[in-house]
Design an enzyme around this catalytic site. Structure first.
Site, PDB file in Angstrom:
ATOM      1  N   GLU A  57       0.822  -1.202   0.000  1.00  0.00           N
ATOM      2  CA  GLU A  57       0.000   0.000   0.000  1.00  0.00           C
ATOM      3  C   GLU A  57       0.858   1.255   0.000  1.00  0.00           C
ATOM      4  O   GLU A  57       1.880   1.313   0.668  1.00  0.00           O
ATOM      5  CB  GLU A  57      -0.855   0.032   1.262  1.00  0.00           C
ATOM      6  CG  GLU A  57      -1.811  -1.117   1.349  1.00  0.00           C
ATOM      7  CD  GLU A  57      -2.517  -1.176   2.682  1.00  0.00           C
ATOM      8  OE1 GLU A  57      -2.458  -0.196   3.436  1.00  0.00           O
ATOM      9  OE2 GLU A  57      -3.115  -2.218   2.953  1.00  0.00           O
ATOM     10  N   CYS A  85       2.748   8.296   2.018  1.00  0.00           N
ATOM     11  CA  CYS A  85       3.148   7.276   2.990  1.00  0.00           C
ATOM     12  C   CYS A  85       3.546   6.005   2.223  1.00  0.00           C
ATOM     13  O   CYS A  85       2.743   5.477   1.453  1.00  0.00           O
ATOM     14  CB  CYS A  85       1.963   7.020   3.914  1.00  0.00           C
ATOM     15  SG  CYS A  85       2.264   5.702   5.076  1.00  0.00           S
ATOM     16  N   CYS A  87       4.702  -7.835   8.102  1.00  0.00           N
ATOM     17  CA  CYS A  87       5.634  -7.345   9.119  1.00  0.00           C
ATOM     18  C   CYS A  87       5.843  -8.445  10.155  1.00  0.00           C
ATOM     19  O   CYS A  87       4.910  -9.146  10.525  1.00  0.00           O
ATOM     20  CB  CYS A  87       5.076  -6.094   9.793  1.00  0.00           C
ATOM     21  SG  CYS A  87       6.229  -5.400  10.999  1.00  0.00           S
ATOM     22  N   CYS A  98       2.748  -6.288  16.243  1.00  0.00           N
ATOM     23  CA  CYS A  98       2.079  -5.438  17.237  1.00  0.00           C
ATOM     24  C   CYS A  98       0.609  -5.818  17.248  1.00  0.00           C
ATOM     25  O   CYS A  98       0.011  -6.062  16.207  1.00  0.00           O
ATOM     26  CB  CYS A  98       2.252  -3.958  16.878  1.00  0.00           C
ATOM     27  SG  CYS A  98       3.983  -3.484  16.783  1.00  0.00           S
ATOM     28  N   CYS A 156      -2.163  -3.945  14.996  1.00  0.00           N
ATOM     29  CA  CYS A 156      -1.815  -3.545  13.627  1.00  0.00           C
ATOM     30  C   CYS A 156      -2.181  -4.616  12.604  1.00  0.00           C
ATOM     31  O   CYS A 156      -1.881  -5.794  12.787  1.00  0.00           O
ATOM     32  CB  CYS A 156      -0.316  -3.257  13.577  1.00  0.00           C
ATOM     33  SG  CYS A 156       0.262  -2.863  11.934  1.00  0.00           S
ATOM     34  N   CYS A 188      -2.426   1.462   8.400  1.00  0.00           N
ATOM     35  CA  CYS A 188      -1.402   0.545   7.998  1.00  0.00           C
ATOM     36  C   CYS A 188      -1.878  -0.895   7.736  1.00  0.00           C
ATOM     37  O   CYS A 188      -2.351  -1.584   8.634  1.00  0.00           O
ATOM     38  CB  CYS A 188      -0.458   0.663   9.185  1.00  0.00           C
ATOM     39  SG  CYS A 188       0.849  -0.341   9.521  1.00  0.00           S
TER      40      CYS A 188
HETATM   41  N1  SAH Z   1       6.644  -0.351  11.531  1.00  0.00           N
HETATM   42  C1  SAH Z   1       6.760   1.052  11.693  1.00  0.00           C
HETATM   43  C2  SAH Z   1       6.141   1.849  10.573  1.00  0.00           C
HETATM   44  C3  SAH Z   1       4.837   1.361  10.043  1.00  0.00           C
HETATM   45  S1  SAH Z   1       3.451   1.402  11.165  1.00  0.00           S
HETATM   46  C4  SAH Z   1       6.213   1.473  13.021  1.00  0.00           C
HETATM   47  O1  SAH Z   1       5.595   0.676  13.703  1.00  0.00           O
HETATM   48  O2  SAH Z   1       6.463   2.615  13.388  1.00  0.00           O
HETATM   49  C5  SAH Z   1       3.002   3.101  11.011  1.00  0.00           C
HETATM   50  C6  SAH Z   1       2.155   3.645  12.157  1.00  0.00           C
HETATM   51  O3  SAH Z   1       0.811   3.161  12.046  1.00  0.00           O
HETATM   52  C7  SAH Z   1       2.688   3.214  13.500  1.00  0.00           C
HETATM   53  O4  SAH Z   1       2.796   4.297  14.395  1.00  0.00           O
HETATM   54  C8  SAH Z   1       1.642   2.214  13.903  1.00  0.00           C
HETATM   55  O5  SAH Z   1       1.662   2.035  15.235  1.00  0.00           O
HETATM   56  C9  SAH Z   1       0.369   2.821  13.325  1.00  0.00           C
HETATM   57  N2  SAH Z   1      -0.781   1.915  13.325  1.00  0.00           N
HETATM   58  C10 SAH Z   1      -0.777   0.597  13.123  1.00  0.00           C
HETATM   59  N3  SAH Z   1      -2.016   0.075  13.264  1.00  0.00           N
HETATM   60  C11 SAH Z   1      -2.825   1.104  13.572  1.00  0.00           C
HETATM   61  C12 SAH Z   1      -4.222   1.217  13.852  1.00  0.00           C
HETATM   62  N4  SAH Z   1      -5.015   0.167  13.838  1.00  0.00           N
HETATM   63  N5  SAH Z   1      -4.726   2.447  14.149  1.00  0.00           N
HETATM   64  C13 SAH Z   1      -3.922   3.535  14.142  1.00  0.00           C
HETATM   65  N6  SAH Z   1      -2.610   3.480  13.888  1.00  0.00           N
HETATM   66  C14 SAH Z   1      -2.050   2.287  13.604  1.00  0.00           C
HETATM   67 FE1  SF4 Z   2       4.972  -3.840  12.121  1.00  0.00          FE
HETATM   68 FE2  SF4 Z   2       2.572  -2.737  12.385  1.00  0.00          FE
HETATM   69 FE3  SF4 Z   2       4.155  -3.036  14.512  1.00  0.00          FE
HETATM   70 FE4  SF4 Z   2       4.775  -1.197  12.636  1.00  0.00          FE
HETATM   71  S1  SF4 Z   2       2.978  -1.193  13.945  1.00  0.00           S
HETATM   72  S2  SF4 Z   2       6.168  -2.705  13.622  1.00  0.00           S
HETATM   73  S3  SF4 Z   2       4.054  -2.271  10.788  1.00  0.00           S
HETATM   74  S4  SF4 Z   2       3.276  -4.715  13.280  1.00  0.00           S
END
Ligand code: SAH
Ligand code: SF4
Length: 370
Positions: free
Chosen positions: A96, A117, A124, A128, A131, A355
């Protein structure tokens, strides 16, 4: 299995590496400069458009190099504010790329400030809990060319939409490396791509307008601190104590706050840049007053800006976004402690702008369609 493309993506080449390759092909070195200019200043998408190159050279180049390693298969728009591009790579993987517009008074949306972006991995590995990108695990790193190609794809789209006085300059104002994947876990390809994006012969895009977001890969934050480019760094904190952070971010077990925060400090000292701390607000997980107090201490110690992001619902995950009063209370505690703070009032919520979500949904649809 490692994906090996048949042809080399042209967007991986630097001016120097392409010059070398052309000389090996018994071509004149100045041809490299011409090719690069077509790619990054005139931004054509095919060899045939490179009209000052002899036809024989064009066909030689087309045999060796791929010009478009990403295919746009879907664009989703959300009230003109966000455009989400779903791109398909040579091996069928989906990634994306998102264009976010910031409406400005007196300016049409097509001329408003834009942030792009980009993604750095397919899936990944960091998992997390909130995510969508990590739900199906990690598939592979994006190559340098695939990272650069996302920006070219945005340029193609925007150049066609809004003719500008200086078309050689990309129409967007900022790049955030916050799409799918953990950028610092694909360090070498990312850095090579950012160098091409930054180079005067490339997209000529200022390092200060590029933000790399990380979930906290400590050794690579230290490495980035030593680089001669002044990229901005955002740290995805999402928990202000180890106890809360490790519940939602498994990476915190590997690199807890007592390692992450000194690395972040080192980065801002070495680079002289203000950091951003990203903090998703998830109801009753990390939005308690006590977390706000701890976050304020961390931000003040690092002199960092805090960007609060109300959680964006992901299908299949149990978390909830707190209501506005709870969000406001969190903001005011930070403000009372003198922290510079913004809260992202979600753009593009309705098109799954967070994301990894659009890709996840499309992959599920593709699987059920099979
Ligand atoms: N892996 C890197 C960059 C990609 S994630 C990182 O974690 O920083 C980019 C951002 O999107 C991160 O701050 C992540 O925590 C956020 N993000 C992921 N899932 C999300 C969600 N469901 N709602 C809002 N932000 C989210
Ligand atoms: Fe990976 Fe999503 Fe965690 Fe960023 S927020 S490190 S993309 S799992």
């Amino acid at each position: 299995m490692k994906f090996v493309p048949e042809k080399k993506p042209i967007y991986e080449e630097t001016l120097d590496s392409l010059t070398e390759k052309l000389v090996e092909m018994n071509e004149k070195p100045f041809r490299a400069k011409q090719v690069i200019e077509w790619l990054y200043k005139k931004r054509v998408g095919s060899w045939d458009e490179m009209t000052n190159l002899p036809k024989t050279l064009r066909s030689k180049l087309s045999e060796q190099f791929e010009i478009a390693p990403a295919k746009q298969i879907l664009t989703k728009q959300s009230g003109d504010i966000t455009d989400k591009l779903l791109l398909q790579l040579g091996d069928g993987s989906l990634i994306e790329t998102v264009i976010i517009r910031v409406p400005q008074e007196g300016v049409g949306l097509e001329h408003s400030r834009k942030t792009v972006c980009i993604s750095t991995q397919v899936g990944c590995a960091f998992g997390c809990r909130f995510c969508a990108s990590g739900l199906d695990g990690w598939k592979r790193n994006l190559s340098t060319g695939e990272i650069v190609a996302q920006l070219l794809q945005v340029c193609f789209l925007e150049d066609a939409r809004t003719p500008r006085a200086r078309p050689e300059i990309p129409s967007f104002d900022n790049i955030v490396v916050m799409g799918m994947g953990e950028p610092l876990a694909n360090y070498d390809n990312l850095l090579a791509a950012l160098k091409i994006i930054n180079a005067d012969w490339g997209l000529n895009f200022g390092a200060r307008r590029i933000t790399v977001s990380t979930s906290g890969v400590v050794p690579q934050i230290k490495r980035l601190a030593e680089e001669p480019f002044q990229f901005r760094l955002a740290i995805s904190l999402h928990g202000a104590t180890n106890e809360v952070r490790e519940q939602i971010m498994p990476i915190n077990k590997r690199w807890p706050l007592e390692e992450l925060l000194p690395a972040a400090k080192l980065f801002s000292q070495k680079q002289g840049r203000m950091l951003t701390l990203e903090y998703i607000l998830i109801e009753e997980v990390n939005d308690q007053l006590e977390q706000a107090e701890h976050l304020a201490d961390i931000a003040n110690d690092l002199r960092a800006h805090v960007n609060l992001i109300p959680y964006n619902t992901v299908e299949g995950l149990p978390w909830k976004r707190p209501g506005i009063p709870r969000q406001d209370r969190f903001v005011s505690i930070l403000k009372e402690q003198g922290v510079s703070v913004t809260i992202r009032r979600e753009k593009g919520h309705e098109i799954d702008a967070a994301c990894g979500q659009l890709r996840l949904r499309t992959e599920k649809e593709l699987q059920t369609a099979k």
